[in-house]
Design an enzyme around this catalytic site. Sequence first.
Site, PDB file in Angstrom:
ATOM      1  N   CYS A 180      21.982  18.224 -21.409  1.00 25.29           N
ATOM      2  CA  CYS A 180      20.804  18.291 -22.286  1.00 25.29           C
ATOM      3  C   CYS A 180      21.015  19.272 -23.444  1.00 25.29           C
ATOM      4  O   CYS A 180      20.308  19.190 -24.441  1.00 25.29           O
ATOM      5  CB  CYS A 180      19.573  18.667 -21.478  1.00 25.29           C
ATOM      6  N   ARG A 224      16.366  12.440 -28.542  1.00 28.24           N
ATOM      7  CA  ARG A 224      15.209  13.309 -28.336  1.00 28.24           C
ATOM      8  C   ARG A 224      14.092  12.917 -29.302  1.00 28.24           C
ATOM      9  O   ARG A 224      12.926  12.811 -28.919  1.00 28.24           O
ATOM     10  CB  ARG A 224      15.594  14.785 -28.536  1.00 28.24           C
ATOM     11  N   HIS A 258      10.879  18.831 -17.769  1.00 25.61           N
ATOM     12  CA  HIS A 258      11.272  18.643 -19.173  1.00 25.61           C
ATOM     13  C   HIS A 258      11.214  17.135 -19.472  1.00 25.61           C
ATOM     14  O   HIS A 258      12.238  16.473 -19.654  1.00 25.61           O
ATOM     15  CB  HIS A 258      12.672  19.202 -19.400  1.00 25.61           C
ATOM     16  N   ARG A 304       6.036  24.512 -25.512  1.00 21.99           N
ATOM     17  CA  ARG A 304       7.136  24.954 -24.634  1.00 21.99           C
ATOM     18  C   ARG A 304       6.696  26.275 -24.024  1.00 21.99           C
ATOM     19  O   ARG A 304       6.484  27.252 -24.757  1.00 21.99           O
ATOM     20  CB  ARG A 304       8.430  25.112 -25.435  1.00 21.99           C
ATOM     21  N   GLN A 346      13.059  15.548 -22.492  1.00 22.62           N
ATOM     22  CA  GLN A 346      14.499  15.387 -22.294  1.00 22.62           C
ATOM     23  C   GLN A 346      14.779  14.120 -21.489  1.00 22.62           C
ATOM     24  O   GLN A 346      15.679  13.338 -21.812  1.00 22.62           O
ATOM     25  CB  GLN A 346      15.057  16.613 -21.555  1.00 22.62           C
ATOM     26  N   ASP A 380      24.158  20.931 -16.723  1.00 22.72           N
ATOM     27  CA  ASP A 380      23.196  21.769 -17.457  1.00 22.72           C
ATOM     28  C   ASP A 380      23.588  23.229 -17.243  1.00 22.72           C
ATOM     29  O   ASP A 380      24.376  23.547 -16.343  1.00 22.72           O
ATOM     30  CB  ASP A 380      21.760  21.502 -16.969  1.00 22.72           C
TER      31      ASP A 380
END
Length: 305
Positions: free
Chosen positions: A261, A289, A128, A101, A131, A222
């Site tokens: 998310c 996930r 991402h 990340r 996700q 989000d």
Amino acid sequence: MKKDLLTFKDWNAEDLAGLIGLAESIKTTPAKYADVLKGKSIAAIFEKPSLRTRVSFDVGINKLGGHMVYLDVQSGKLAGREDAKDTAANLACWTDGIVARVFSHQTLVEFSEAADIPVINALCDLYHPCQAIADFLTLKETFGSLDNLTLAYVGDGNNVTHSLMIMGAILGVNVVSVTPEGYEVDQSIFSLCTTLAKASGAKITQSSDISAAKGANVLYADTWLSMGDETPLEKIKAIFDPYKVDEAMMKLTGATHVMHCQPAHRDLEISGTLIDSEASLLMQQAENRMHGQNAILTHLFESNS
Ligand code: CP
């Protein structure tokens, strides 16, 4: 040749649908996959905070028979000690894969070039993908298939929006991005998605008008401020308030389900009552996930073996 998972941009519809199918199989018959990472160690390097990604990779790698080494770059003790490519080359001396990340997508590119082991994007400034695979698995489970679906993303155009658009464009799911003026998605990624959508027939569109989300099956919210963005909330709250996903927006658009998310900020970008309602897919997304990521790991390590 080793493979990475940085964006999904170069995947085709058949392979992507296969990956979602693999995630479903791992979710329903985990014992079949218990040795996929037997004897393997995965380094997980995080430049930004995480709950879902960190824990779902750690637990998921364990369920595949492997071992995860968490590297806390956020504390600053590791940050800046050496070039990213040297970190990656060293990790490749001892481990079998890297989950990262990072602030900048370029760091992942350098990791990929320097390490002869698979690199997985656990979020960067632009994408991402972990996700998105969880979210499309969730959509398939909820609606039975991905055919004739429209997902409306409402809020700040960001890394999550980009990955949802890429996956929708490839798989034939319509995605409309509804953002305030000045907060649109990256226009080069939008343009790429409209090109990708030509093969699948998906409609990939953008608007600043909430009514563009009318007819969507799902509204997706989000956070209004991405990780690392130090803009005071008061500066942008008035701009984003009309884009808050709540019961009134669900009624206006006719959407039956809501996604996010997470981490979610109750009663800012999404109403708390909607998170707790029957329409909410948030915890299904969170659970998925792990299954989505384990499908990515299984795919990469089978391809690389
Ligand atoms: N959605 C997501 O990536 O959550 P974390 O930031 O907690 O990992």
